[in-house]
Design an enzyme around this catalytic site. Structure first.
Site, PDB file in Angstrom:
ATOM      1  N   HIS A 193     -12.955  -1.710  -0.211  1.00 47.58           N
ATOM      2  CA  HIS A 193     -12.528  -0.308  -0.204  1.00 47.58           C
ATOM      3  C   HIS A 193     -12.979   0.395   1.061  1.00 47.58           C
ATOM      4  CE1 HIS A 193     -11.729  -1.118  -4.477  1.00 47.58           C
ATOM      5  NE2 HIS A 193     -10.672  -0.403  -4.155  1.00 47.58           N
ATOM      6  N   ARG A 300      -5.556   7.045  -5.201  1.00 45.46           N
ATOM      7  CA  ARG A 300      -6.810   6.475  -5.699  1.00 45.46           C
ATOM      8  C   ARG A 300      -7.736   7.636  -6.088  1.00 45.46           C
ATOM      9  NH1 ARG A 300      -5.720   2.456  -1.299  1.00 45.46           N
ATOM     10  NH2 ARG A 300      -5.913   0.380  -2.205  1.00 45.46           N
ATOM     11  N   ARG A 336      -3.451   7.129 -10.006  1.00 46.69           N
ATOM     12  CA  ARG A 336      -4.176   6.053 -10.681  1.00 46.69           C
ATOM     13  C   ARG A 336      -5.397   6.659 -11.346  1.00 46.69           C
ATOM     14  NH1 ARG A 336      -6.535   1.106  -7.447  1.00 46.69           N
ATOM     15  NH2 ARG A 336      -8.066   2.577  -6.678  1.00 46.69           N
ATOM     16  N   GLU A 434      -3.583  -6.737 -11.586  1.00 42.95           N
ATOM     17  CA  GLU A 434      -4.632  -7.054 -10.616  1.00 42.95           C
ATOM     18  C   GLU A 434      -5.434  -8.280 -11.031  1.00 42.95           C
ATOM     19  OE1 GLU A 434      -6.188  -3.389  -8.566  1.00 42.95           O
ATOM     20  OE2 GLU A 434      -6.349  -2.756 -10.648  1.00 42.95           O
ATOM     21  N   ASN A 457      -4.770  -6.680  -3.656  1.00 46.60           N
ATOM     22  CA  ASN A 457      -6.147  -6.840  -3.159  1.00 46.60           C
ATOM     23  C   ASN A 457      -7.023  -7.467  -4.237  1.00 46.60           C
ATOM     24  OD1 ASN A 457      -5.085  -5.327  -1.110  1.00 46.60           O
ATOM     25  ND2 ASN A 457      -5.980  -3.411  -1.819  1.00 46.60           N
ATOM     26  N   ASP A 458      -6.909  -6.905  -5.439  1.00 51.96           N
ATOM     27  CA  ASP A 458      -7.710  -7.463  -6.525  1.00 51.96           C
ATOM     28  C   ASP A 458      -7.089  -8.727  -7.091  1.00 51.96           C
ATOM     29  OD1 ASP A 458     -10.083  -5.954  -6.873  1.00 51.96           O
ATOM     30  OD2 ASP A 458      -8.825  -4.236  -7.355  1.00 51.96           O
ATOM     31  N   ARG A 468     -14.073  -9.491  -2.577  1.00 51.49           N
ATOM     32  CA  ARG A 468     -13.395  -8.898  -1.415  1.00 51.49           C
ATOM     33  C   ARG A 468     -14.343  -8.138  -0.501  1.00 51.49           C
ATOM     34  NH1 ARG A 468      -9.770  -4.273  -4.581  1.00 51.49           N
ATOM     35  NH2 ARG A 468      -9.597  -3.303  -2.556  1.00 51.49           N
ATOM     36  N   CYS A 505       1.253  -2.264  -4.422  1.00 51.66           N
ATOM     37  CA  CYS A 505       0.535  -1.182  -3.754  1.00 51.66           C
ATOM     38  C   CYS A 505      -0.736  -1.687  -3.078  1.00 51.66           C
ATOM     39  CB  CYS A 505       0.214  -0.050  -4.727  1.00 51.66           C
ATOM     40  SG  CYS A 505      -0.879  -0.561  -6.046  1.00 51.66           S
TER      41      CYS A 505
HETATM   42  C1  PEP Z   1      -5.410  -3.437  -5.222  1.00 49.11           C
HETATM   43  O1  PEP Z   1      -6.334  -3.976  -5.836  1.00 49.11           O
HETATM   44  O2  PEP Z   1      -4.543  -4.079  -4.574  1.00 49.11           O
HETATM   45  C2  PEP Z   1      -5.289  -1.965  -5.214  1.00 49.11           C
HETATM   46  C3  PEP Z   1      -4.234  -1.372  -4.720  1.00 49.11           C
HETATM   47  O3  PEP Z   1      -6.340  -1.252  -5.704  1.00 49.11           O
HETATM   48  P1  PEP Z   1      -7.729  -1.075  -4.892  1.00 49.11           P
HETATM   49  O4  PEP Z   1      -7.536  -1.632  -3.516  1.00 49.11           O
HETATM   50  O5  PEP Z   1      -8.043   0.366  -4.888  1.00 49.11           O
HETATM   51  O6  PEP Z   1      -8.667  -1.890  -5.729  1.00 49.11           O
HETATM   52 MG    MG Z   2      -7.492  -2.765  -7.195  1.00 48.53          MG
END
Ligand code: PEP
Ligand code: MG
Length: 574
Positions: A193, A300, A336, A434, A457-458, A468, A505
């Site tokens: 993040h 977010r 979200r 995710e 991402n998750d 990550r 996203c």
């Molecule tokens: C993700 O996990 O891809 C996502 C968009 O949420 P964040 O990056 O805030 O965990």
């Molecule tokens: Mg995420």
């Protein structure tokens, strides 16, 4: 002396500026001598900081009682209270100040060193591990002494590059107010993040440099090349000129892209593509509007909760959500619900999870704190009376979480109706894909949801078992891993069979390396950081969706990893 360091570029662009070193570790404290007549005042300053941490812990006790927190949490608070009240921490530093005329921070840090050495000698492993608790308690007192976040702003009137050992997402948010031109850190993963926020500030950023904070000195002249992940320290004239030129070329390219800002996004064969934007704070809407996005695909919301002593009230949240929806002038805004926990911790939350990414995070955190969740849901619903709002639930893994969330949304609606407060009764409710379990449960989830959004991402983190935020495994973080691509493609196909709109996203949506692949999998909605939108749009305008779809199905059928990689190259050349 001029030298170069290599890390992971997490936000592109070139910056040239002077190093501004910050110490995030609250424990790196300054040492200075206090005049004799001010020694008592220095002791009083220490006492006040300890008293304020005592109040903090007390407030957590009360909160724990009302939220039926776990017995472990209460035991944890007991332990911190005990450490704080122990004379070795509360009394000895007073003596050190008196005897050596040093500042309170220094006295506390010195005493902590003594205590930690004693802990090292303890045989019992459990007791030895309590070292971390002592450090945490001392950090709290130091924060109270230094005034959170203990950050000295860079000198005004020059380009500054922030150099840190590590930064939390909360730190990055607090830097929004300062005129910085780049970030570089020793630690960090590409999709942490912290990295996402650095991108949202539109600043070239590099993480995982390992020794930047030690080797770079305050005021050194730096070139930060965020695309290549390279920092040049004290570069010679020739290199400096070369990078100034590159900076100008990049600016010109960006200006040229503005020509397609208002053009509708569609492929060469006429398939309409929705390109929306991700935001972290209400002020980001300005960038969204400048990018030509057709809505906000991910807000977010948890960033409203960081860097503050108290949670934002329902009214404060309502104002923030309403501001965004009003400024988007009829375009959809996907809020979200809180994704707290993991690497995003609110001040005062003392819970220490053994593995935060797998612990009480996102919807799990919210369901464990129903009052906080209800407050947010009521605020979002109230804002839904002022524009098109969608509610997006992060990190769902099973149907029970969805049902409980829907029940709370129902409860929020009923209370608003009783209070005669307006809201959109048919506000769509979506879920984030995710976790692999969620990607493989889309058919079951479909009945409870109105739309889906893939958080790549998750999804990558949980599919490949890679933290990550940890740069030591970041080389294994691979969006093109066949298992990841199969899950993404499966989610898009399953959603389309169930008649649910689906978007991506995560960071993959804003990376032109993946645009054609995602189009080939049938993705028609993307949500990304505003700065990525025009390059992605440019590629969409030059792509043929049906050709990409044929190539992508070929790709998904091959079990040969080499052929798989060859086909990916082909997709991008199409
Ligand atoms: C993700 O996990 O891809 C996502 C968009 O949420 P964040 O990056 O805030 O965990
Ligand atoms: Mg995420």
């Amino acid at each position: 002396m001029s030298f170069t360091m290599h890390g992971i570029g997490v936000s592109g662009g070139i910056a040239i500026g002077h190093a501004h070193l910050i110490s995030h570790a609250a424990l790196e404290v300054a040492h200075y001598i206090v005049p004799k007549k001010k020694v008592q005042a220095e002791i009083a300053r220490l006492d006040a900081a300890i008293a304020s941490v005592q109040r903090e812990l007390q407030a957590l006790y009360s909160a724990a009682a009302t939220t039926r927190a776990s017995a472990e949490f209460e035991a944890f608070l007991d332990l911190h209270q005990m450490i704080l009240n122990d004379p070795t921490l509360s009394k000895t530093p007073r003596k050190i100040i008196e005897e050596t005329q040093c500042n309170a921070e220094w006295a506390l840090a010195q005493q902590m060193e003594v205590l930690l050495e004693q802990f090292d000698e303890i045989e019992d492993a459990y007791l030895r591990e309590r070292k971390a608790d002592v450090t945490q308690v001392v950090e709290r007192v130091l924060k109270a002494l230094l005034g959170h976040p203990g950050y000295v702003p860079p000198p005004a009137g020059r380009d500054s590059v922030l150099v840190a050992h590590d930064l939390s997402p909360a730190d990055v948010i607090s830097f929004k107010q300062y005129p910085l031109s780049a970030f570089v850190t020793d630690l960090g993963g590409a999709t942490s993040h912290t990295a996402i926020l650095a991108r949202s500030l539109n600043l070239p950023s590099i993480v995982a440099l390992h020794h930047a904070r030690t080797l770079i000195r305050e005021n050194d002249l730096l070139i930060v090349d965020g695309d290549a992940g390279v920092v040049m320290i004290e570069p010679d004239e020739q290199i400096l000129d070369e990078y100034k030129l590159r900076q100008n070329v990049r600016r010109l390219d960006q200006q040229k892209l503005l020509r397609i800002r208002t053009a509708p996004a569609a492929t060469l064969d006429g398939v309409k593509i929705e390109l929306q934007a991700n935001i972290e704070l209400p002020d980001d809407v300005e960038q969204v509007r400048a990018s030509g996005a057709t809505g906000i695909g991910l807000f977010r919301s948890e960033f409203l909760f960081l860097n503050r002593d108290e949670l934002p009230s329902e009214d404060e949240q309502f104002e923030a959500y309403r501001k965004v929806v009003r400024e988007m002038k009829g375009q959809p805004v996907t809020i979200r619900t809180l994704d707290l926990g993991g690497d995003k911790r609110i001040d005062g939350d003392l819970r220490v999870a053994p593995n935060p990414a797998l612990g009480l995070r996102a919807v799990r955190y919210c369901l464990a704190e129903p009052q906080m969740f209800l407050t947010q849901l009521r605020a979002i619903l109230r804002a839904s009376a002022f524009g098109k709002i969608r509610i997006l639930v992060p990190m769902i893994s099973n149907l029970a979480e969805l049902r409980q969330t829907r029940n709370l949304i129902g409860e929020a609606k009923r209370s608003l109706t009783t209070e005669k407060k307006r809201f959109d009764d048919s506000v769509p409710i979506g879920g984030m894909i995710e976790i692999p379990a969620a990607a493989l449960s889309i058919e079951a989830f479909a009945k409870q949801l109105d739309f889906l959004s893939i958080g790549t991402n998750d999804l990558i983190q949980y599919t490949l078992a890679i933290d990550r935020t940890d740069d030591s495994v970041s080389h294994l973080y691979d969006p093109l891993h066949p298992a990841v691509l199969h899950l993404v493609a499966h989610s898009i196909h399953a959603a389309s069979r169930a008649g649910l709109p689906i978007s991506v996203c995560g960071e993959m949506a804003g990376d032109v390396l993946f645009t054609r692949l995602l189009l080939g999998f049938g993705l028609r909605e993307f949500s990304m950081h505003p700065a990525d939108l025009l390059p992605v749009k440019q590629l969409v305008l030059k792509s043929n969706a049906s050709k990409l779809s044929r190539l992508a199905s070929k790709l998904l059928k091959t079990s040969d990893h080499e052929k798989f990689s060859e086909l990916i190259v082909k997709v991008n050349m199409e």
